[in-house]
Design an enzyme around this catalytic site. Structure first.
Site, PDB file in Angstrom:
ATOM      1  N   ASN A  18     -49.686   7.126  12.765  1.00 39.97           N
ATOM      2  CA  ASN A  18     -49.289   7.337  14.390  1.00 39.97           C
ATOM      3  C   ASN A  18     -48.508   8.608  14.500  1.00 39.97           C
ATOM      4  O   ASN A  18     -47.267   8.804  13.820  1.00 39.97           O
ATOM      5  CB  ASN A  18     -48.318   6.305  14.472  1.00 39.97           C
ATOM      6  CG  ASN A  18     -47.580   6.213  15.859  1.00 39.97           C
ATOM      7  OD1 ASN A  18     -47.935   7.028  16.596  1.00 39.97           O
ATOM      8  ND2 ASN A  18     -46.455   5.376  16.123  1.00 39.97           N
TER       9      ASN A  18
ATOM     10  N   LYS B 231     -47.123  10.058  16.940  1.00 39.53           N
ATOM     11  CA  LYS B 231     -46.015  10.093  17.970  1.00 39.53           C
ATOM     12  C   LYS B 231     -46.359  11.442  18.688  1.00 39.53           C
ATOM     13  O   LYS B 231     -47.327  11.769  19.071  1.00 39.53           O
ATOM     14  CB  LYS B 231     -44.679   9.945  17.331  1.00 39.53           C
ATOM     15  CG  LYS B 231     -44.844   8.599  16.418  1.00 39.53           C
ATOM     16  CD  LYS B 231     -43.386   8.472  16.021  1.00 39.53           C
ATOM     17  CE  LYS B 231     -43.361   7.007  15.038  1.00 39.53           C
ATOM     18  NZ  LYS B 231     -42.157   6.468  14.762  1.00 39.53           N
TER      19      LYS B 231
ATOM     20  N   HIS C 296     -45.597  -0.271  20.885  1.00 41.95           N
ATOM     21  CA  HIS C 296     -44.583   0.275  19.828  1.00 41.95           C
ATOM     22  C   HIS C 296     -43.201   0.196  20.289  1.00 41.95           C
ATOM     23  O   HIS C 296     -42.646   0.201  21.167  1.00 41.95           O
ATOM     24  CB  HIS C 296     -45.120   1.881  19.611  1.00 41.95           C
ATOM     25  CG  HIS C 296     -44.421   2.381  18.609  1.00 41.95           C
ATOM     26  ND1 HIS C 296     -43.288   2.924  18.446  1.00 41.95           N
ATOM     27  CD2 HIS C 296     -44.946   2.507  17.044  1.00 41.95           C
ATOM     28  CE1 HIS C 296     -42.857   3.222  17.079  1.00 41.95           C
ATOM     29  NE2 HIS C 296     -43.833   2.965  16.476  1.00 41.95           N
TER      30      HIS C 296
ATOM     31  N   GLU D 269     -40.849   2.165  20.207  1.00 40.25           N
ATOM     32  CA  GLU D 269     -40.156   3.261  20.923  1.00 40.25           C
ATOM     33  C   GLU D 269     -40.541   3.134  22.228  1.00 40.25           C
ATOM     34  O   GLU D 269     -39.678   3.642  23.280  1.00 40.25           O
ATOM     35  CB  GLU D 269     -40.818   4.600  20.172  1.00 40.25           C
ATOM     36  CG  GLU D 269     -40.119   4.852  18.943  1.00 40.25           C
ATOM     37  CD  GLU D 269     -40.817   5.713  17.992  1.00 40.25           C
ATOM     38  OE1 GLU D 269     -41.790   6.299  18.242  1.00 40.25           O
ATOM     39  OE2 GLU D 269     -40.274   5.624  16.697  1.00 40.25           O
TER      40      GLU D 269
ATOM     41  N   GLU E 146     -43.421  -4.004  12.461  1.00 40.51           N
ATOM     42  CA  GLU E 146     -42.634  -2.706  12.220  1.00 40.51           C
ATOM     43  C   GLU E 146     -40.991  -3.137  12.761  1.00 40.51           C
ATOM     44  O   GLU E 146     -40.805  -3.171  13.639  1.00 40.51           O
ATOM     45  CB  GLU E 146     -42.932  -1.777  13.051  1.00 40.51           C
ATOM     46  CG  GLU E 146     -44.483  -1.173  13.038  1.00 40.51           C
ATOM     47  CD  GLU E 146     -44.624   0.084  13.522  1.00 40.51           C
ATOM     48  OE1 GLU E 146     -44.988   0.955  12.458  1.00 40.51           O
ATOM     49  OE2 GLU E 146     -44.465   0.412  14.590  1.00 40.51           O
TER      50      GLU E 146
ATOM     51  N   GLY F 206     -38.562   5.270  11.132  1.00 40.92           N
ATOM     52  CA  GLY F 206     -37.912   6.675  11.008  1.00 40.92           C
ATOM     53  C   GLY F 206     -36.568   6.635  10.348  1.00 40.92           C
ATOM     54  O   GLY F 206     -35.943   7.832  10.424  1.00 40.92           O
TER      55      GLY F 206
ATOM     56  N   SER G 126     -41.065   3.640   7.918  1.00 37.28           N
ATOM     57  CA  SER G 126     -40.769   4.372   6.667  1.00 37.28           C
ATOM     58  C   SER G 126     -41.710   4.124   5.661  1.00 37.28           C
ATOM     59  O   SER G 126     -41.177   4.247   4.298  1.00 37.28           O
ATOM     60  CB  SER G 126     -39.197   4.242   6.231  1.00 37.28           C
ATOM     61  OG  SER G 126     -38.419   4.599   7.326  1.00 37.28           O
TER      62      SER G 126
HETATM   63  P1  PGA Z   1     -42.182   5.836  10.351  1.00 36.05           P
HETATM   64  O1  PGA Z   1     -42.672   5.344  11.793  1.00 36.05           O
HETATM   65  O2  PGA Z   1     -43.250   5.514   9.324  1.00 36.05           O
HETATM   66  O3  PGA Z   1     -41.874   7.384  10.632  1.00 36.05           O
HETATM   67  O4  PGA Z   1     -40.985   5.089  10.181  1.00 36.05           O
HETATM   68  C1  PGA Z   1     -43.554   4.250  11.816  1.00 36.05           C
HETATM   69  C2  PGA Z   1     -43.944   3.836  13.341  1.00 36.05           C
HETATM   70  O5  PGA Z   1     -43.213   3.998  14.298  1.00 36.05           O
HETATM   71  O6  PGA Z   1     -45.088   3.393  13.459  1.00 36.05           O
END
Ligand code: PGA
Length: 261
Positions: free
Chosen positions: A9, A11, A93, A95, A168, A174, A214
């Site tokens: 992903n 982003k 997601h 976010e 997640e 992140g 992460s």
């Molecule tokens: P990350 O993001 O691996 O940077 O923690 C995962 C995601 O948000 O899908």
């Protein structure tokens, strides 16, 4: 048998100029057998990524879709617009839940839209840190899954055979902090129990559950060692070909072991 799936992903990273070369590098780095490999670039870079990965076996996904089919939604992208451009789409997601206040019901409508046009939905769910610390992680995620899937059924549609659920934990995205493999496995069992309540045990067993938050080449092994976890949704490390090499190698090992089991 459920597929092993690794999804990058990206982003809001990359440009139309650099997305193609990066996608080509990642496609090469993840060229392993029997693993479903997906890159989800920003909308504007889908064409460049598709051209770059053509013939590599890497699939292309979007990161979002609108919940309505068409109309006066300035700046939005519909499922029909994505049809034939992508085979997958991430929805719900954390976010977007955080910044666009997306609800479980809205995410359910997005599953309906994607299924109408034949794009496979990758539905995200996950608890906040305070919910985990209060011992409410599993029930929180189960409520998300239940509300989402019941929205699909209420729209008069069967649950899609290509649904993937990405667990997640919000506090792990992140942050460099991950859940443990055991926590992720407990959550996968909880998710499948809820899916079974809504749509039956056979369907629940067929739904791949990914871990995200992460994930790196160092941490992925702990998750894919769990038989209930079928792969990963990868943010930061999904922009790094060397990280993706390690993750793909572990995914291929797991796919081979599962095929022989
Ligand atoms: P990350 O993001 O691996 O940077 O923690 C995962 C995601 O948000 O899908």
């Amino acid at each position: 048998m459920r597929p092993v799936i690794i999804t990058a992903n990206w982003k809001m990273n990359t440009t139309p100029a650099d997305a193609g070369p990066l996608a080509a590098d990642i496609a090469k780095a993840t060229d392993v057998a029997n693993v479903t490999r997906i890159i989800c670039p920003p909308f504007t870079n889908i064409a460049a990524v598709s051209a770059a990965v053509e013939g590599s076996g890497t699939l292309v996904g979007a990161q979002n879709v609108h919940a309505e089919s068409k109309g006066a939604y300035t700046g939005e992208v519909s499922a029909d617009m994505l049809k034939r451009l992508v085979s997958w789409c991430i929805i719900g997601h954390s976010e977007r839940r955080r910044d666009q206040l997306e609800s479980d019901e809205l995410v359910g409508h997005k599953i309906v839209r994607l299924t109408e046009v034949g794009i496979s939905p990758m539905m995200c769910c996950g608890e906040q840190l305070d919910e985990r610390e209060a011992g409410k992680a599993v029930e929180t995620v189960q409520a998300q899954v239940k509300a989402t899937l019941e929205t699909v059924l209420a729209a008069g549609m069967n649950l899609p055979s290509d649904l993937v659920i990405a667990y997640e934990p919000v506090w792990a995205i992140g942050t460099g902090r991950t859940a443990t493999g055991a926590d992720a496995a407990e959550m996968a069992a909880g998710i499948r129990a809820t899916v079974a309540d809504v749509a039956g045990a056979e369907y629940a067993e067929s739904v791949p559950v990914l871990y995200g938050g992460s994930v790196t080449a160092d941490s992925f092994g702990e998750f894919i060692a769990e038989p209930s976890i079928d792969g990963a949704l990868i943010g930061g490390a999904g922009l790094k070909p060397d990280q993706m090499t390690g993750i793909a190698a572990l995914a291929a090992e797991a796919a081979a072991a599962r095929a022989n089991a």
